[in-house]
Scaffold this motif. Structure first.
Motif, PDB file in Angstrom:
ATOM      1  N   TRP A 126      -9.464  -0.332  -2.954  1.00 31.08           N
ATOM      2  CA  TRP A 126      -8.947   0.016  -4.271  1.00 31.08           C
ATOM      3  C   TRP A 126     -10.093  -0.020  -5.259  1.00 31.08           C
ATOM      4  O   TRP A 126     -10.917  -0.947  -5.217  1.00 31.08           O
ATOM      5  CB  TRP A 126      -7.871  -0.984  -4.704  1.00 31.08           C
ATOM      6  N   LEU A 127     -10.171   0.966  -6.128  1.00 33.10           N
ATOM      7  CA  LEU A 127     -11.181   0.959  -7.188  1.00 33.10           C
ATOM      8  C   LEU A 127     -10.446   1.166  -8.508  1.00 33.10           C
ATOM      9  O   LEU A 127      -9.836   2.207  -8.729  1.00 33.10           O
ATOM     10  CB  LEU A 127     -12.224   2.048  -6.987  1.00 33.10           C
ATOM     11  N   VAL A 128     -10.491   0.137  -9.360  1.00 31.85           N
ATOM     12  CA  VAL A 128      -9.738   0.133 -10.614  1.00 31.85           C
ATOM     13  C   VAL A 128     -10.703   0.360 -11.773  1.00 31.85           C
ATOM     14  O   VAL A 128     -11.648  -0.406 -11.955  1.00 31.85           O
ATOM     15  CB  VAL A 128      -8.985  -1.196 -10.805  1.00 31.85           C
ATOM     16  N   GLY A 129     -10.452   1.421 -12.538  1.00 35.99           N
ATOM     17  CA  GLY A 129     -11.314   1.737 -13.669  1.00 35.99           C
ATOM     18  C   GLY A 129     -10.534   2.287 -14.837  1.00 35.99           C
ATOM     19  O   GLY A 129      -9.328   2.570 -14.733  1.00 35.99           O
ATOM     20  N   LEU A 139     -13.929   8.155  -5.523  1.00 40.22           N
ATOM     21  CA  LEU A 139     -13.687   9.302  -4.639  1.00 40.22           C
ATOM     22  C   LEU A 139     -14.897   9.607  -3.766  1.00 40.22           C
ATOM     23  O   LEU A 139     -14.745  10.025  -2.613  1.00 40.22           O
ATOM     24  CB  LEU A 139     -13.344  10.547  -5.458  1.00 40.22           C
ATOM     25  N   ALA A 140     -16.093   9.383  -4.297  1.00 37.71           N
ATOM     26  CA  ALA A 140     -17.322   9.697  -3.563  1.00 37.71           C
ATOM     27  C   ALA A 140     -17.453   8.888  -2.273  1.00 37.71           C
ATOM     28  O   ALA A 140     -18.153   9.308  -1.349  1.00 37.71           O
ATOM     29  CB  ALA A 140     -18.542   9.470  -4.451  1.00 37.71           C
ATOM     30  N   ARG A 141     -16.779   7.744  -2.203  1.00 33.51           N
ATOM     31  CA  ARG A 141     -16.824   6.918  -0.990  1.00 33.51           C
ATOM     32  C   ARG A 141     -15.426   6.693  -0.410  1.00 33.51           C
ATOM     33  O   ARG A 141     -15.176   5.708   0.280  1.00 33.51           O
ATOM     34  CB  ARG A 141     -17.509   5.572  -1.277  1.00 33.51           C
ATOM     35  N   PRO A 145      -8.708   5.339  -5.915  1.00 29.33           N
ATOM     36  CA  PRO A 145      -8.884   5.101  -7.344  1.00 29.33           C
ATOM     37  C   PRO A 145      -7.561   4.822  -8.052  1.00 29.33           C
ATOM     38  O   PRO A 145      -6.521   5.394  -7.710  1.00 29.33           O
ATOM     39  CB  PRO A 145      -9.518   6.387  -7.863  1.00 29.33           C
ATOM     40  N   VAL A 146      -7.647   3.934  -9.032  1.00 25.11           N
ATOM     41  CA  VAL A 146      -6.519   3.551  -9.875  1.00 25.11           C
ATOM     42  C   VAL A 146      -7.028   3.550 -11.312  1.00 25.11           C
ATOM     43  O   VAL A 146      -8.109   3.026 -11.592  1.00 25.11           O
ATOM     44  CB  VAL A 146      -6.017   2.135  -9.512  1.00 25.11           C
TER      45      VAL A 146
END
Length: 183
Positions: A126-129, A139-141, A145-146
């Protein structure tokens, strides 16, 4: 833990702490968003590894130095620890935009550093930004995304998200995301 599905990568400014268009230049200016430290503790208690990936171009621009950045991060760690949680690593890009480095989001260099540090791919994490560059970095890895509405999140939403991000989850803040993930 060796499972990227149990990894949460957080942007710092606007996700964990209040953001400022004038930069967070001192520990006194670092103010946790209500509920964010408890959210990190909740994620930890549910078995998630939590790390931070943050652009800190204020260093490259000369607004503050690495010692000040370290003091800001020490305050962040203490705040999270006082809520019963911990952050497993803080990864930052100190470069100015014109430095054209590979670690400034949206480029995925910070995610590569996290991968190397943890010893497993970040695919599925999970990547929260709160900004488009955070989401594009994820998305690049092949992260999940959240977007949070806190920080610059409302501005990001108002501009519209490009097609690959149009259907990502959106939460009011980190606390709402953590509640969703752990309920």
């Amino acid at each position: 833990m060796t499972d990227a599905n149990r990894l949460v990568i957080l942007d710092r400014d606007g996700v964990i702490n209040e953001d400022s268009d004038d930069y967070i230049k001192s520990p006194a200016e670092w103010i946790a968003i209500t509920g964010s430290a408890d959210a990190i503790a909740r994620l930890n208690q549910a078995g998630y590894t939590v790390v931070v990936a943050t652009n800190q171009s204020g260093v490259g621009r000369g607004y503050y130095d690495l010692a000040t950045l370290d003091a800001i991060h020490t305050k962040m760690h203490h705040t999270v620890e006082s809520a019963g949680g911990h952050i497993d690593g803080v990864f930052f890009c100190p470069h100015a935009p014109e430095d054209d480095c590979d670690c400034r989001k949206p480029r995925p260099g910070l995610l590569d550093q996290i991968r190397d540090y943890l010893g497993y791919p970040v695919t599925g994490a999970w990547l929260v930004g709160d900004s488009l560059r955070d989401l594009e970095c994820g998305l690049a890895r092949d992260c999940r995304p959240v977007l949070v509405r806190s920080g610059k999140g409302e501005r990001t939403l108002a501009r519209g998200l490009p097609t690959p991000l149009a259907d990502i989850p959106v939460f009011d803040n980190l606390a709402a995301f953590a509640h969703h993930l752990t309920s």
